[in-house]
Design an enzyme around this catalytic site. Structure first.
Site, PDB file in Angstrom:
ATOM      1  N   ASN A   1      -8.184   1.763   7.995  1.00 12.90           N
ATOM      2  CA  ASN A   1      -7.864   3.214   8.619  1.00 12.90           C
ATOM      3  C   ASN A   1      -9.190   4.097   8.124  1.00 12.90           C
ATOM      4  O   ASN A   1      -8.908   4.685   7.060  1.00 12.90           O
ATOM      5  CB  ASN A   1      -6.514   3.557   8.182  1.00 12.90           C
ATOM      6  CG  ASN A   1      -6.434   5.291   8.918  1.00 12.90           C
ATOM      7  OD1 ASN A   1      -7.346   5.765   9.611  1.00 12.90           O
ATOM      8  ND2 ASN A   1      -5.649   5.774   8.197  1.00 12.90           N
TER       9      ASN A   1
ATOM     10  N   LYS B   1     -10.134   6.697   9.262  1.00 11.28           N
ATOM     11  CA  LYS B   1      -9.635   8.135   9.412  1.00 11.28           C
ATOM     12  C   LYS B   1     -10.839   9.005  10.035  1.00 11.28           C
ATOM     13  O   LYS B   1     -11.484   8.434  10.978  1.00 11.28           O
ATOM     14  CB  LYS B   1      -9.546   8.571   8.006  1.00 11.28           C
ATOM     15  CG  LYS B   1      -8.454   8.045   7.310  1.00 11.28           C
ATOM     16  CD  LYS B   1      -8.118   8.503   6.146  1.00 11.28           C
ATOM     17  CE  LYS B   1      -6.759   7.733   5.446  1.00 11.28           C
ATOM     18  NZ  LYS B   1      -5.928   8.301   4.234  1.00 11.28           N
TER      19      LYS B   1
ATOM     20  N   HIS C   1       1.457   8.460  11.001  1.00 11.38           N
ATOM     21  CA  HIS C   1       0.420   8.659   9.625  1.00 11.38           C
ATOM     22  C   HIS C   1       0.981   9.996   8.977  1.00 11.38           C
ATOM     23  O   HIS C   1       1.145  10.974   9.997  1.00 11.38           O
ATOM     24  CB  HIS C   1      -0.869   8.376   9.715  1.00 11.38           C
ATOM     25  CG  HIS C   1      -1.402   8.359   8.510  1.00 11.38           C
ATOM     26  ND1 HIS C   1      -1.834   9.443   7.518  1.00 11.38           N
ATOM     27  CD2 HIS C   1      -2.146   7.270   7.879  1.00 11.38           C
ATOM     28  CE1 HIS C   1      -2.399   8.868   6.407  1.00 11.38           C
ATOM     29  NE2 HIS C   1      -2.576   7.582   6.932  1.00 11.38           N
TER      30      HIS C   1
ATOM     31  N   GLU D   1       3.910   4.012   3.586  1.00  9.54           N
ATOM     32  CA  GLU D   1       3.235   4.637   2.967  1.00  9.54           C
ATOM     33  C   GLU D   1       3.352   5.934   2.185  1.00  9.54           C
ATOM     34  O   GLU D   1       3.503   6.968   2.922  1.00  9.54           O
ATOM     35  CB  GLU D   1       1.947   5.073   3.873  1.00  9.54           C
ATOM     36  CG  GLU D   1       0.993   4.028   4.257  1.00  9.54           C
ATOM     37  CD  GLU D   1      -0.475   4.580   4.810  1.00  9.54           C
ATOM     38  OE1 GLU D   1      -1.431   3.707   4.947  1.00  9.54           O
ATOM     39  OE2 GLU D   1      -0.666   5.858   5.076  1.00  9.54           O
TER      40      GLU D   1
ATOM     41  N   SER E   1      -3.845   3.774  -1.758  1.00  9.28           N
ATOM     42  CA  SER E   1      -4.491   3.378  -2.866  1.00  9.28           C
ATOM     43  C   SER E   1      -4.800   1.806  -3.009  1.00  9.28           C
ATOM     44  O   SER E   1      -4.807   1.168  -4.222  1.00  9.28           O
ATOM     45  CB  SER E   1      -4.049   4.084  -4.101  1.00  9.28           C
ATOM     46  OG  SER E   1      -4.346   5.425  -3.959  1.00  9.28           O
TER      47      SER E   1
ATOM     48  N   GLY F   1      -9.540   4.927   2.020  1.00 10.13           N
ATOM     49  CA  GLY F   1     -10.552   5.429   1.514  1.00 10.13           C
ATOM     50  C   GLY F   1     -11.309   4.278   1.057  1.00 10.13           C
ATOM     51  O   GLY F   1     -12.624   4.081   1.383  1.00 10.13           O
TER      52      GLY F   1
HETATM   53  P1  PGA Z   1      -5.787   5.443   0.961  1.00 13.45           P
HETATM   54  O1  PGA Z   1      -5.205   5.869   2.398  1.00 13.45           O
HETATM   55  O2  PGA Z   1      -6.006   3.949   1.075  1.00 13.45           O
HETATM   56  O3  PGA Z   1      -7.063   6.332   1.131  1.00 13.45           O
HETATM   57  O4  PGA Z   1      -4.808   5.693  -0.089  1.00 13.45           O
HETATM   58  C1  PGA Z   1      -4.373   4.600   3.047  1.00 13.45           C
HETATM   59  C2  PGA Z   1      -3.897   5.412   4.324  1.00 13.45           C
HETATM   60  O5  PGA Z   1      -3.717   6.761   4.553  1.00 13.45           O
HETATM   61  O6  PGA Z   1      -3.798   4.720   5.478  1.00 13.45           O
END
Ligand code: PGA
Length: 218
Positions: A9, A11, A96, A145, A181, A203
């Protein structure tokens, strides 16, 4: 389990220049020797660029959008609808927490978006933050999530994520993924759990090499 899903993702990150760099780095580091289903979800502005690159380089990767209009084609300024997305992608992220919180997306709207996805041959990847959240009909892929784990460096434990997956599966025949994460050092802890069919990476997917490593280590 047929194969695990590894979803990136991206983002609201990356410009055209960054995307070119990301894709070239990814191409040179990507190896998928475990028959994983790789799905990359770039921002709308980059979907066509990603598709062209993936097609030209025969990468075994699918694309997903990060959002979808709750309406079809029509006078809905600023919206990107399912028919338009289908030109580029096979999947779409819906639900999300960043959209539920920042854009006030509620269950009714998320159901409408899911219906639009399905009506246009897109597979919804439906994200929930706990085991009780409403899941629209005909969703097959659900992501657990928890909000505390997103972008925090403090993931939920694989054991807890697995028990939430078991709870979710009592409600329907879903593939359940974990997100929050995930990185190359911990991905295997999640993909090894019996009731998790993969992960969603935010991320850590912004570095193409790290994303390739996540695929390698899954
Ligand atoms: P993250 O985000 O891996 O940065 O924690 C996951 C997501 O929001 O899909």
């Amino acid at each position: 389990m047929e194969s695990s899903f590894i979803v990136a993702n991206l983002k609201s990150f990356l410009t055209l220049d960054n995307a070119n760099e990301w894709l070239n780095t990814f191409k040179n580091s990507f190896k998928n020797n475990k028959n994983l289903k790789i799905i990359i979800c770039p921002p709308f502005t980059l979907l066509s660029f990603f598709k062209k690159f993936i097609d030209e380089n025969n990468l075994e990767v699918s694309l997903g959008a990060q959002d979808i209009s709750p309406f079809g084609q029509g006078p809905y300024t600023g919206e990107i609808n399912g028919i338009q997305i289908k030109d580029f992608a096979d999947y779409v992220l819906i639900g999300h927490s960043e959209r539920r919180i920042n854009f006030k997306e509620d269950e009714q709207l998320l159901t409408q978006k899911t219906e639009q996805a399905l009506a246009n041959g897109l597979k919804p990847i439906f994200l929930v933050q706990d085991s009780q959240a409403k899941i629209p009909n005909r969703v097959n892929i659900v992501v657990y999530e928890p909000i505390f784990a997103i972008g925090s460096g403090s993931p939920d434990s694989p054991k807890n994520a697995n028990s939430i997956a078991i709870e979710l599966k009592k409600r329907g025949a879903f593939d359940v993924l974990y997100g929050g994460s995930v990185n190359s050092a911990n991905v295997k802890d999640y993909t090894s759990e019996s009731d998790l069919e993969g992960v969603v990476v935010g991320g850590a997917s912004l570095e193409a090499e790290e994303f390739s490593k996540i695929i390698q280590n899954a």
